[in-house]
Design a protein around this motif. Structure first.
Motif, PDB file in Angstrom:
ATOM      1  N   UNK A 397       0.823  -1.217   0.000  1.00 22.27           N
ATOM      2  CA  UNK A 397       0.000   0.000   0.000  1.00 22.27           C
ATOM      3  C   UNK A 397       0.855   1.265   0.000  1.00 22.27           C
ATOM      4  N   UNK A 398       2.000   1.208   0.666  1.00 25.43           N
ATOM      5  CA  UNK A 398       2.861   2.406   0.677  1.00 25.43           C
ATOM      6  C   UNK A 398       3.354   2.751  -0.714  1.00 25.43           C
ATOM      7  N   UNK A 399       3.841   1.740  -1.438  1.00 26.36           N
ATOM      8  CA  UNK A 399       4.299   1.987  -2.808  1.00 26.36           C
ATOM      9  C   UNK A 399       3.136   2.368  -3.704  1.00 26.36           C
ATOM     10  N   UNK A 400       1.947   1.806  -3.364  1.00 28.55           N
ATOM     11  CA  UNK A 400       0.770   2.130  -4.162  1.00 28.55           C
ATOM     12  C   UNK A 400       0.426   3.603  -4.050  1.00 28.55           C
ATOM     13  N   UNK A 401       0.490   4.151  -2.845  1.00 29.03           N
ATOM     14  CA  UNK A 401       0.210   5.576  -2.656  1.00 29.03           C
ATOM     15  C   UNK A 401       1.227   6.449  -3.364  1.00 29.03           C
ATOM     16  N   UNK A 402       2.511   6.019  -3.303  1.00 33.33           N
ATOM     17  CA  UNK A 402       3.567   6.807  -3.976  1.00 33.33           C
ATOM     18  C   UNK A 402       3.349   6.829  -5.483  1.00 33.33           C
ATOM     19  N   UNK A 403       2.944   5.649  -6.010  1.00 37.05           N
ATOM     20  CA  UNK A 403       2.725   5.591  -7.453  1.00 37.05           C
ATOM     21  C   UNK A 403       1.516   6.426  -7.850  1.00 37.05           C
ATOM     22  N   UNK A 404       0.480   6.430  -7.023  1.00 30.91           N
ATOM     23  CA  UNK A 404      -0.685   7.254  -7.325  1.00 30.91           C
ATOM     24  C   UNK A 404      -0.329   8.737  -7.336  1.00 30.91           C
ATOM     25  N   UNK A 405       0.522   9.154  -6.401  1.00 28.22           N
ATOM     26  CA  UNK A 405       0.947  10.565  -6.395  1.00 28.22           C
ATOM     27  C   UNK A 405       1.729  10.897  -7.673  1.00 28.22           C
ATOM     28  N   UNK A 406       2.599   9.976  -8.097  1.00 23.42           N
ATOM     29  CA  UNK A 406       3.372  10.214  -9.330  1.00 23.42           C
ATOM     30  C   UNK A 406       2.448  10.314 -10.535  1.00 23.42           C
ATOM     31  N   UNK A 407       1.434   9.425 -10.607  1.00 27.11           N
ATOM     32  CA  UNK A 407       0.508   9.454 -11.734  1.00 27.11           C
ATOM     33  C   UNK A 407      -0.317  10.725 -11.720  1.00 27.11           C
ATOM     34  N   UNK A 408      -0.795  11.135 -10.540  1.00 29.52           N
ATOM     35  CA  UNK A 408      -1.603  12.358 -10.473  1.00 29.52           C
ATOM     36  C   UNK A 408      -0.771  13.581 -10.861  1.00 29.52           C
ATOM     37  N   UNK A 409       0.477  13.633 -10.407  1.00 26.52           N
ATOM     38  CA  UNK A 409       1.332  14.774 -10.788  1.00 26.52           C
ATOM     39  C   UNK A 409       1.608  14.807 -12.280  1.00 26.52           C
ATOM     40  N   UNK A 410       1.830  13.618 -12.856  1.00 22.50           N
ATOM     41  CA  UNK A 410       2.112  13.553 -14.294  1.00 22.50           C
ATOM     42  C   UNK A 410       0.885  13.948 -15.104  1.00 22.50           C
ATOM     43  N   UNK A 411      -0.326  13.452 -14.627  1.00 23.04           N
ATOM     44  CA  UNK A 411      -1.540  13.805 -15.358  1.00 23.04           C
ATOM     45  C   UNK A 411      -1.826  15.293 -15.258  1.00 23.04           C
ATOM     46  N   UNK A 412      -1.630  15.871 -14.089  1.00 22.89           N
ATOM     47  CA  UNK A 412      -1.856  17.307 -13.938  1.00 22.89           C
ATOM     48  C   UNK A 412      -0.861  18.104 -14.786  1.00 22.89           C
ATOM     49  N   UNK A 413       0.365  17.669 -14.804  1.00 24.52           N
ATOM     50  CA  UNK A 413       1.415  18.349 -15.596  1.00 24.52           C
ATOM     51  C   UNK A 413       1.126  18.277 -17.099  1.00 24.52           C
ATOM     52  N   UNK A 414       0.602  17.150 -17.533  1.00 27.56           N
ATOM     53  CA  UNK A 414       0.354  16.949 -18.955  1.00 27.56           C
ATOM     54  C   UNK A 414      -0.875  17.692 -19.439  1.00 27.56           C
TER      55      UNK A 414
END
Length: 592
Positions: A397-414
């Motif tokens: 779950x910890x890595x899952x949350x980190x990956x979700x933050x990375x995806x959300x940042x990338x989607x917002x950036x794009x």
């Protein structure tokens, strides 16, 4: 549509050349006409005056011949008087003819008395011994017919003479041998360089006063004699021109005498008409002056037309080639200026239309690229979410949350529409998020190192540029066994330029395929990656944003990897572009 091919004009078809020829011919013709009529007005009186002078010389010669011949005829008649022979003895008669011979020594070759078929008395005395008996017989036979006889010219002691005889009585004849050379001697015309020729009407040459001691003079005399023989059939007084290899001559002939002799007066043409030579030289000078003046005037007029026509033609050709900046600059105030102003206004309007059209097309293209950038590929999103879901199912779950933050940042950036130009530092932060997501999906098939100095961080760069190039290296590297090493580095930095490099150790791209990818207008991302931006779209967006001097440069070695260099403006250059009006361009790029 009918397309007219633009061809160059030939030399003779140009307006300036035609104008030059027309002006030149006009000026020359005007001067030639003036010179011709002036020459004609002066030529006729001068020629008539000179011909009268030549005619007077011929008349003078004929009068002299008449005087000499009449004098000799009188002496012949006097000597043929039978009374003299009845009242004078032989010595007295011999003394008489010696006196007559002395008085006419230039005109007479000899005087002799024939009596009973023999020469009884002669002057000079020895002359009687040189007279051939055949000659005596002919003289007696010819004279006995009419009592008077003129012989044809014949030579005696290398002189041309005419024998004249008159019958004294049935037994005696008085004979004169007249020296023909004396009739045309140089003493006839004092102070004039005229040559006199004497011919019979049948063309027999009698005599001339030409000095024949020099070879050239003798050759000229022979040519002249042949030419004059052809003129002896003309009667009266006539003017002719005779040409020999030694020059041109004016010839005046006359046969107005009772002996039917033709007298020719020959003089060099330049001396016959002394005033015509200067007149001809002046006419030639006027003609040359006219030609020079015509050239000067024609060149000036032709240049006056040629220069603006050349400038206008050059700019028209430039406009035909698509150079919308073409303008006609003329410093004059005439119809050409009106044409130039009209052309400049037309080109200004066309350039404005093209600028508006270009701006519209760029805006449209920027919008299309913006749409491609903001369109997250569903396959990428689905695969990434599946990978994150698997982390949750596995209890990470910890890595899952980190990956979700990375995806959300990338989607917002794009998908953020606030700005399209970011800094290199912002791009690298999102690149790390993207690499984490790709490692989650593909594992350790690639490794990435970032070696960009902090001095590059403030450099402007379009959003997702580095991410798209890294994504391209990852997907092409999947076809090669082993780990694909990807390096993002700062290549070099100058005052105006900054260069970043994305290199990998993958299989590279076939050069032909790379050329096709860069040439196609609509090139989408061939991989199911983050969005639909491809290499050509990234290159085009760099050039549209910063200028033609910027973009991508490829160094490709098959099976050895691909290196892509990103050429960017420095922070100072970009700020200057914004200050000079680039902000409107940025707003257009941003879609606001």
């Amino acid at each position: 549509m009918i397309r007219r091919r633009l061809t160059g004009t030939s030399f003779l078809s140009s307006v300036s050349t035609k104008l030059f020829i027309l002006t030149f011919l006009s000026v020359v013709v005007v001067f030639v006409v003036i010179a011709f009529f002036g020459y004609q007005r002066l030529f006729a009186p001068i020629r008539q005056n000179n011909e009268k002078q030549l005619q007077s010389s011929v008349v003078q010669i004929e009068n002299y011949i008449k005087t000499v011949m009449n004098s000799l005829q009188s002496q012949l008649i006097f000597l043929a008087n039978p009374v003299l022979y009845d009242n004078m003895d032989e010595n007295g008669f011999s003394q008489l003819i010696d006196n007559i011979m002395t008085f006419h020594q230039d005109q007479l070759q000899s005087i002799y008395l024939i009596e009973n078929g023999k020469v009884r008395i002669s002057s000079p005395y020895g002359y009687q011994f040189y007279i051939a008996p055949e000659m005596i017989t002919e003289i007696m036979a010819q004279t006995s017919k009419t009592g008077f006889w003129w012989s044809q010219p014949h030579a005696v002691s290398q002189r041309s003479v005419i024998t004249v005889s008159k019958q004294v009585d049935s037994k005696r004849l008085i004979v004169l041998d007249i020296n023909l050379d004396a009739l045309t001697g140089p003493q006839i015309i004092q102070g004039e360089k005229q040559r006199i020729y004497l011919f019979t009407s049948q063309g027999d040459y009698l005599s001339t006063n030409t000095y024949l001691a020099y070879p050239n003079s003798y050759k000229d005399h022979l040519e002249m004699k042949d030419a004059l023989q052809a003129l002896t059939r003309k009667s009266g007084t006539s003017y002719n021109n005779v040409h020999t290899s030694f020059g041109d001559y004016a010839v005046l002939s006359s046969n107005q005498n009772r002996w039917d002799w033709v007298v020719f007066s020959v003089i060099e043409e330049s001396q016959a008409f002394p005033l015509l030579a200067p007149l001809k030289r002046q006419s030639i000078f006027v003609l040359l002056t006219a030609i020079i003046l015509a050239i000067i005037v024609s060149v000036w007029i032709a240049n006056y037309i040629h220069k603006p026509v050349t400038v206008i033609t050059r700019q028209f050709k430039a406009a035909a080639r698509g150079e919308l900046e073409a303008r006609i600059k003329l410093r004059r105030n005439d119809e050409f200026t009106f044409i130039a102003d009209g052309f400049n206004r037309m080109m200004g309007n066309i350039q404005s239309l093209f600028d508006d059209l270009r701006a519209s097309e760029e805006k449209k293209r920027h919008h299309e690229l913006k749409v491609l950038q903001s369109q997250i590929h569903p396959h990428f999103l689905n695969n990434t979410l599946n990978a994150i879901y698997c982390l949750g199912e596995a209890g990470y779950s910890g890595q899952m949350g980190e990956m979700l933050r990375s995806l959300m940042g990338l989607l917002q950036y794009s998908t953020d529409k606030v700005g399209d130009i970011v800094t290199v530092e912002d791009e690298l932060l999102q690149l790390e998020n993207y690499v984490q997501l790709m490692n989650l999906r593909y594992g350790d098939v690639f490794e990435m190192d970032i070696a960009i100095p902090e001095s590059f961080y403030s450099t402007p760069i379009p959003k997702l540029t580095v991410i798209t190039l890294v994504e391209n290296s990852i997907f092409y590297g999947l076809s090669k066994k082993g780990v694909n090493h990807i390096i993002v580095s700062g290549k070099w930095s100058e005052t105006d330029y900054v260069a970043l490099e994305v290199s990998d150790t993958g299989p590279g791209i076939d050069p032909a395929k790379l050329a096709v990818m860069m040439a196609e207008t609509e090139t989408l991302n061939p991989h199911k990656g983050l969005n639909n931006l491809g290499l050509r779209n990234v290159h085009e967006r760099l050039r549209m944003t910063f200028g033609l001097a910027y973009g991508l440069q490829f160094h490709n070695e098959p099976e050895e990897g691909l290196s892509v260099t990103i050429h960017l403006p420095s922070e100072e250059v970009w700020k200057n572009q914004i200050c000079q009006g680039g902000m409107s361009h940025v707003k257009a790029v941003d879609g606001r």
